[in-house]
Design an enzyme around this catalytic site. Structure first.
Site, PDB file in Angstrom:
ATOM      1  N   LYS A  10      73.128  25.129 -35.886  1.00 13.94           N
ATOM      2  CA  LYS A  10      72.875  25.550 -34.507  1.00 13.94           C
ATOM      3  C   LYS A  10      74.069  26.301 -33.896  1.00 13.94           C
ATOM      4  O   LYS A  10      75.177  26.251 -34.433  1.00 13.94           O
ATOM      5  CB  LYS A  10      72.529  24.306 -33.675  1.00 13.94           C
ATOM      6  N   HIS A 116      69.652  21.105 -37.339  1.00  9.58           N
ATOM      7  CA  HIS A 116      68.246  20.686 -37.319  1.00  9.58           C
ATOM      8  C   HIS A 116      67.792  20.442 -38.749  1.00  9.58           C
ATOM      9  O   HIS A 116      68.182  21.179 -39.654  1.00  9.58           O
ATOM     10  CB  HIS A 116      67.350  21.781 -36.711  1.00  9.58           C
ATOM     11  N   GLU A 127      57.843  25.203 -40.789  1.00 11.72           N
ATOM     12  CA  GLU A 127      59.129  25.731 -40.325  1.00 11.72           C
ATOM     13  C   GLU A 127      59.692  26.746 -41.319  1.00 11.72           C
ATOM     14  O   GLU A 127      60.210  27.793 -40.921  1.00 11.72           O
ATOM     15  CB  GLU A 127      60.112  24.573 -40.099  1.00 11.72           C
TER      16      GLU A 127
END
Ligand code: ATP
Ligand code: MG
Length: 139
Positions: A10, A116, A127
């Site tokens: 992230k 994540h 995803e």
């Protein structure tokens, strides 16, 4: 069982130049990085990605955080990859993360928590497909 999971390093982590250190922890755990790309997530991509959290009070903040800087999207492969990666990431809130986990070492807060990882096989598939073509995943 060999499986794949989807990972994101992230913005709080890329901002602190932690990609290499996080990748080292992933590889030391026996997971293989079989696809990886550094991108700027668009507003739309972040909103789609976190659609399940749309009704949560932190949704706006979450989308803003994920678009605030570069992220590294990855496909990780290995034995029990989904559970194994969740284990080495540690708890969502770094205050509750176990010693030796990525979030314990690097996360700044429950929102800026550095990584994540997919939480189920179905979500991993969805995803991965949002960010990678099958041909770009080299196992
Ligand atoms: P991720 O889905 O990112 O792997 P997770 O599964 O541990 O994390 P979720 O409950 O799915 O946690 O929440 C998704 C993300 O939303 C968290 O990783 C975090 O960045 C953010 N988030 C969760 N709870 C909060 C909160 N209370 N305040 C701010 N942000 C939060
Ligand atoms: Mg989650």
């Amino acid at each position: 069982m060999t499986e794949r999971t989807f990972s994101i390093i992230k913005p709080d982590a890329t901002a602190r130049n932690l990609t290499g250190q996080i990748n080292a922890m992933i590889e030391e755990a026996g997971l293989r990085i079989v696809a990886q790309r550094r991108i700027r997530m668009t507003q739309e991509e972040a909103e789609d990605f976190y659609e399940v959290h749309r009704e949560r009070p932190f949704y706006g903040e979450l989308v803003e955080m994920m678009t605030s800087g570069p992220v590294v999207v990855q496909v990780l492969e290995g034995d029990n990859a989904i559970a194994k990666y969740r284990e080495i990431m540690g708890a969502t809130n770094p205050a509750q993360a176990a010693e030796g986990t990525i979030r314990k070492r690097f996360a700044k807060s429950v929102g800026e928590n550095s990584v994540h990882g997919s939480d189920s096989p179905d979500n991993a598939k969805i995803e991965i497909a949002q960010f990678f073509d099958e041909a770009d995943i080299v196992g």
